[in-house]
Design a protein around this motif. Structure first.
Motif, PDB file in Angstrom:
ATOM      1  N   LYS A  66     -21.320  57.645 132.599  1.00  0.00           N
ATOM      2  CA  LYS A  66     -20.037  57.966 132.995  1.00  0.00           C
ATOM      3  C   LYS A  66     -19.796  59.434 133.189  1.00  0.00           C
ATOM      4  CE  LYS A  66     -17.764  54.111 130.767  1.00  0.00           C
ATOM      5  NZ  LYS A  66     -16.997  53.730 129.811  1.00  0.00           N
ATOM      6  N   ALA A  67     -20.579  60.078 132.347  1.00  0.00           N
ATOM      7  CA  ALA A  67     -20.383  61.591 132.526  1.00  0.00           C
ATOM      8  C   ALA A  67     -21.281  62.079 133.521  1.00  0.00           C
ATOM      9  CB  ALA A  67     -20.832  62.289 131.118  1.00  0.00           C
ATOM     10  N   GLY A  68     -21.957  61.456 134.238  1.00  0.00           N
ATOM     11  CA  GLY A  68     -22.594  61.633 135.492  1.00  0.00           C
ATOM     12  C   GLY A  68     -24.300  61.866 135.369  1.00  0.00           C
ATOM     13  N   ILE A  69     -24.897  61.455 133.988  1.00  0.00           N
ATOM     14  CA  ILE A  69     -26.438  61.504 134.128  1.00  0.00           C
ATOM     15  C   ILE A  69     -27.051  60.285 134.774  1.00  0.00           C
ATOM     16  CG2 ILE A  69     -28.302  61.595 132.517  1.00  0.00           C
ATOM     17  CD1 ILE A  69     -26.608  63.101 130.641  1.00  0.00           C
ATOM     18  N   PRO A  70     -27.617  60.409 135.847  1.00  0.00           N
ATOM     19  CA  PRO A  70     -28.294  59.269 136.271  1.00  0.00           C
ATOM     20  C   PRO A  70     -29.073  58.285 135.468  1.00  0.00           C
ATOM     21  CG  PRO A  70     -28.899  61.373 137.584  1.00  0.00           C
ATOM     22  CD  PRO A  70     -28.436  61.741 136.147  1.00  0.00           C
ATOM     23  N   LYS A  71     -28.958  56.892 135.548  1.00  0.00           N
ATOM     24  CA  LYS A  71     -29.588  56.169 134.617  1.00  0.00           C
ATOM     25  C   LYS A  71     -31.488  56.420 134.630  1.00  0.00           C
ATOM     26  CE  LYS A  71     -26.659  52.145 134.793  1.00  0.00           C
ATOM     27  NZ  LYS A  71     -26.344  50.931 135.256  1.00  0.00           N
ATOM     28  N   ASP A  72     -31.964  56.827 135.506  1.00  0.00           N
ATOM     29  CA  ASP A  72     -33.248  57.021 135.774  1.00  0.00           C
ATOM     30  C   ASP A  72     -33.725  58.220 135.012  1.00  0.00           C
ATOM     31  OD1 ASP A  72     -32.394  58.986 137.451  1.00  0.00           O
ATOM     32  OD2 ASP A  72     -33.876  58.485 139.158  1.00  0.00           O
ATOM     33  N   GLN A  73     -32.619  59.110 134.410  1.00  0.00           N
ATOM     34  CA  GLN A  73     -32.916  60.247 133.539  1.00  0.00           C
ATOM     35  C   GLN A  73     -32.582  60.080 132.168  1.00  0.00           C
ATOM     36  OE1 GLN A  73     -34.150  63.381 134.744  1.00  0.00           O
ATOM     37  NE2 GLN A  73     -34.780  61.948 136.364  1.00  0.00           N
ATOM     38  N   ILE A  74     -32.326  58.929 131.708  1.00  0.00           N
ATOM     39  CA  ILE A  74     -32.074  58.154 130.415  1.00  0.00           C
ATOM     40  C   ILE A  74     -33.314  57.310 129.756  1.00  0.00           C
ATOM     41  CG2 ILE A  74     -30.355  57.218 128.852  1.00  0.00           C
ATOM     42  CD1 ILE A  74     -28.108  57.948 131.078  1.00  0.00           C
ATOM     43  N   VAL A  75     -33.974  57.633 128.792  1.00  0.00           N
ATOM     44  CA  VAL A  75     -34.635  56.805 128.347  1.00  0.00           C
ATOM     45  C   VAL A  75     -34.145  55.940 126.874  1.00  0.00           C
ATOM     46  CG1 VAL A  75     -37.176  56.290 127.393  1.00  0.00           C
ATOM     47  CG2 VAL A  75     -36.690  58.120 129.092  1.00  0.00           C
ATOM     48  N   LEU A  76     -34.143  54.813 126.843  1.00  0.00           N
ATOM     49  CA  LEU A  76     -33.753  54.261 125.791  1.00  0.00           C
ATOM     50  C   LEU A  76     -34.947  54.058 124.618  1.00  0.00           C
ATOM     51  CD1 LEU A  76     -31.829  51.052 127.268  1.00  0.00           C
ATOM     52  CD2 LEU A  76     -31.081  53.380 126.616  1.00  0.00           C
ATOM     53  N   GLY A  77     -35.263  55.086 123.920  1.00  0.00           N
ATOM     54  CA  GLY A  77     -36.192  55.329 122.834  1.00  0.00           C
ATOM     55  C   GLY A  77     -36.243  54.577 121.845  1.00  0.00           C
ATOM     56  N   PHE A  78     -35.149  54.034 121.598  1.00  0.00           N
ATOM     57  CA  PHE A  78     -35.037  53.105 120.269  1.00  0.00           C
ATOM     58  C   PHE A  78     -35.661  51.635 120.799  1.00  0.00           C
ATOM     59  CE2 PHE A  78     -30.933  53.173 122.580  1.00  0.00           C
ATOM     60  CZ  PHE A  78     -30.817  51.772 122.750  1.00  0.00           C
ATOM     61  N   ARG A  79     -35.949  51.407 121.979  1.00  0.00           N
ATOM     62  CA  ARG A  79     -36.313  50.179 122.482  1.00  0.00           C
ATOM     63  C   ARG A  79     -38.055  50.141 122.628  1.00  0.00           C
ATOM     64  NH1 ARG A  79     -32.585  46.335 123.344  1.00  0.00           N
ATOM     65  NH2 ARG A  79     -30.774  47.120 124.222  1.00  0.00           N
ATOM     66  N   SER A  80     -38.972  49.256 122.594  1.00  0.00           N
ATOM     67  CA  SER A  80     -40.298  49.428 122.904  1.00  0.00           C
ATOM     68  C   SER A  80     -40.407  49.577 124.428  1.00  0.00           C
ATOM     69  CB  SER A  80     -40.954  48.030 122.561  1.00  0.00           C
ATOM     70  OG  SER A  80     -40.529  46.878 123.442  1.00  0.00           O
ATOM     71  N   GLN A  81     -41.484  50.196 124.604  1.00  0.00           N
ATOM     72  CA  GLN A  81     -41.883  50.558 126.094  1.00  0.00           C
ATOM     73  C   GLN A  81     -41.945  49.315 127.098  1.00  0.00           C
ATOM     74  OE1 GLN A  81     -45.138  52.808 126.386  1.00  0.00           O
ATOM     75  NE2 GLN A  81     -45.037  53.417 128.783  1.00  0.00           N
ATOM     76  N   GLU A  82     -42.415  48.226 126.212  1.00  0.00           N
ATOM     77  CA  GLU A  82     -42.217  46.884 126.935  1.00  0.00           C
ATOM     78  C   GLU A  82     -40.822  46.129 127.329  1.00  0.00           C
ATOM     79  OE1 GLU A  82     -44.200  47.056 123.999  1.00  0.00           O
ATOM     80  OE2 GLU A  82     -45.610  47.601 124.983  1.00  0.00           O
ATOM     81  N   LEU A  83     -39.969  46.587 126.518  1.00  0.00           N
ATOM     82  CA  LEU A  83     -38.594  46.326 126.727  1.00  0.00           C
ATOM     83  C   LEU A  83     -37.873  47.288 127.762  1.00  0.00           C
ATOM     84  CD1 LEU A  83     -37.344  44.907 123.416  1.00  0.00           C
ATOM     85  CD2 LEU A  83     -37.935  43.358 125.184  1.00  0.00           C
ATOM     86  N   ARG A  84     -38.113  48.395 127.747  1.00  0.00           N
ATOM     87  CA  ARG A  84     -37.442  49.274 128.491  1.00  0.00           C
ATOM     88  C   ARG A  84     -37.761  49.291 130.068  1.00  0.00           C
ATOM     89  NH1 ARG A  84     -40.384  54.455 126.434  1.00  0.00           N
ATOM     90  NH2 ARG A  84     -40.066  53.863 124.101  1.00  0.00           N
ATOM     91  N   LYS A  85     -38.789  48.549 130.485  1.00  0.00           N
ATOM     92  CA  LYS A  85     -38.988  48.143 131.692  1.00  0.00           C
ATOM     93  C   LYS A  85     -38.130  47.253 132.249  1.00  0.00           C
ATOM     94  CE  LYS A  85     -42.932  45.117 130.977  1.00  0.00           C
ATOM     95  NZ  LYS A  85     -44.168  44.691 130.903  1.00  0.00           N
ATOM     96  N   ASP A  86     -37.279  46.447 131.366  1.00  0.00           N
ATOM     97  CA  ASP A  86     -36.423  45.454 131.834  1.00  0.00           C
ATOM     98  C   ASP A  86     -35.161  45.783 131.894  1.00  0.00           C
ATOM     99  OD1 ASP A  86     -38.514  43.699 131.889  1.00  0.00           O
ATOM    100  OD2 ASP A  86     -38.406  42.947 129.964  1.00  0.00           O
ATOM    101  N   THR A  87     -34.887  47.144 131.719  1.00  0.00           N
ATOM    102  CA  THR A  87     -33.474  47.731 131.754  1.00  0.00           C
ATOM    103  C   THR A  87     -33.197  48.251 132.814  1.00  0.00           C
ATOM    104  OG1 THR A  87     -34.210  49.909 130.721  1.00  0.00           O
ATOM    105  CG2 THR A  87     -33.626  47.993 129.176  1.00  0.00           C
ATOM    106  N   GLU A  88     -32.056  49.001 133.309  1.00  0.00           N
ATOM    107  CA  GLU A  88     -31.799  49.761 134.356  1.00  0.00           C
ATOM    108  C   GLU A  88     -32.185  51.329 134.068  1.00  0.00           C
ATOM    109  OE1 GLU A  88     -27.677  49.097 135.546  1.00  0.00           O
ATOM    110  OE2 GLU A  88     -27.467  47.647 133.975  1.00  0.00           O
ATOM    111  N   PHE A  89     -32.815  51.548 133.092  1.00  0.00           N
ATOM    112  CA  PHE A  89     -32.628  52.923 132.550  1.00  0.00           C
ATOM    113  C   PHE A  89     -34.489  53.443 132.854  1.00  0.00           C
ATOM    114  CE2 PHE A  89     -29.016  51.703 130.472  1.00  0.00           C
ATOM    115  CZ  PHE A  89     -28.182  52.682 130.701  1.00  0.00           C
ATOM    116  N   ALA A  90     -34.909  54.484 132.485  1.00  0.00           N
ATOM    117  CA  ALA A  90     -36.116  55.039 132.635  1.00  0.00           C
ATOM    118  C   ALA A  90     -36.905  54.447 131.553  1.00  0.00           C
ATOM    119  CB  ALA A  90     -36.064  56.582 132.656  1.00  0.00           C
ATOM    120  N   VAL A  91     -38.265  54.319 131.885  1.00  0.00           N
ATOM    121  CA  VAL A  91     -39.215  53.714 131.184  1.00  0.00           C
ATOM    122  C   VAL A  91     -39.682  54.920 130.342  1.00  0.00           C
ATOM    123  CG1 VAL A  91     -41.292  52.672 131.151  1.00  0.00           C
ATOM    124  CG2 VAL A  91     -39.792  51.814 132.632  1.00  0.00           C
ATOM    125  N   GLN A  92     -39.955  55.830 130.829  1.00  0.00           N
ATOM    126  CA  GLN A  92     -40.513  57.262 130.225  1.00  0.00           C
ATOM    127  C   GLN A  92     -39.926  58.444 130.993  1.00  0.00           C
ATOM    128  OE1 GLN A  92     -44.387  56.222 128.876  1.00  0.00           O
ATOM    129  NE2 GLN A  92     -44.250  57.826 127.225  1.00  0.00           N
TER     130      GLN A  92
END
Length: 119
Positions: free
Chosen positions: A93-119
Motif C-alpha cells: 500500500k505504501a508503494g513497494i512492489p511485491k517483487d521487492q518483498i520477500v516473505l522470509g518467514f516462509r520456506s523457499q518452497e512456499l514462497r514460490k506460491d505467493t505473489e511476492f519475491a522468492v529471493q
C-alpha cells in the motif's frame, strides 16, 4: 531519494505506527529498534500482561519481537510478522512492489506460491 533510502523511510514510518496502538488490558509497551547501518528494523513488545488461567492474580513477562524486517540485496525481507493485517500488505500500500518483498518467514518452497519475491 534513492530506492533503498525510500524503503528505509517507509519501513520506519510503518513500524513506528505499530507502536502507537495500545496493547489492551496490560502494561505491555511497544518499541522500535532501527539499525540503519545493517538495515535491521524491529518492533519489540515489552512489559507484563495478566494471566487469567490462574486462581490468583498473576502476570507474566512479555518480551518478544512483533515485527522484524531487513533490507537484503535491495529487497525488503519480512523475517517476522505478528500483526493482523500483515506488514507485506502495508508495504505494498505504501508503494513497494511485491517483487521487492520477500516473505522470509516462509520456506523457499512456499514462497514460490505467493505473489511476492522468492529471493
Amino acid at each position: 531519494m534513492d530506492q533503498l533510502e525510500h524503503y528505509r523511510h517507509l519501513i520506519q514510518t510503518i513500524l513506528t505506527e505499530h507502536t502507537r496502538v495500545p496493547f489492551k488490558g496490560s502494561d505491555v509497551q511497544f518499541e522500535t529498534v532501527f539499525d540503519t547501518k545493517q538495515d535491521r528494523y524491529l518492533v519489540m513488545m515489552l512489559g507484563r500482561e495478566p494471566v487469567y488461567d490462574r486462581p490468583y492474580a498473576a502476570t507474566r513477562r512479555v518480551h518478544s519481537c512483533l515485527i522484524h524486517v531487513n533490507l537484503i540485496d535491495g529487497k525488503v525481507w519480512i523475517q517476522r510478522d505478528g500483526t493482523e493485517e500483515g506488514i507485506a500488505s502495508e508495504l505494498v500500500k505504501a508503494g513497494i512492489p511485491k517483487d521487492q518483498i520477500v516473505l522470509g518467514f516462509r520456506s523457499q518452497e512456499l514462497r514460490k506460491d505467493t505473489e511476492f519475491a522468492v529471493q
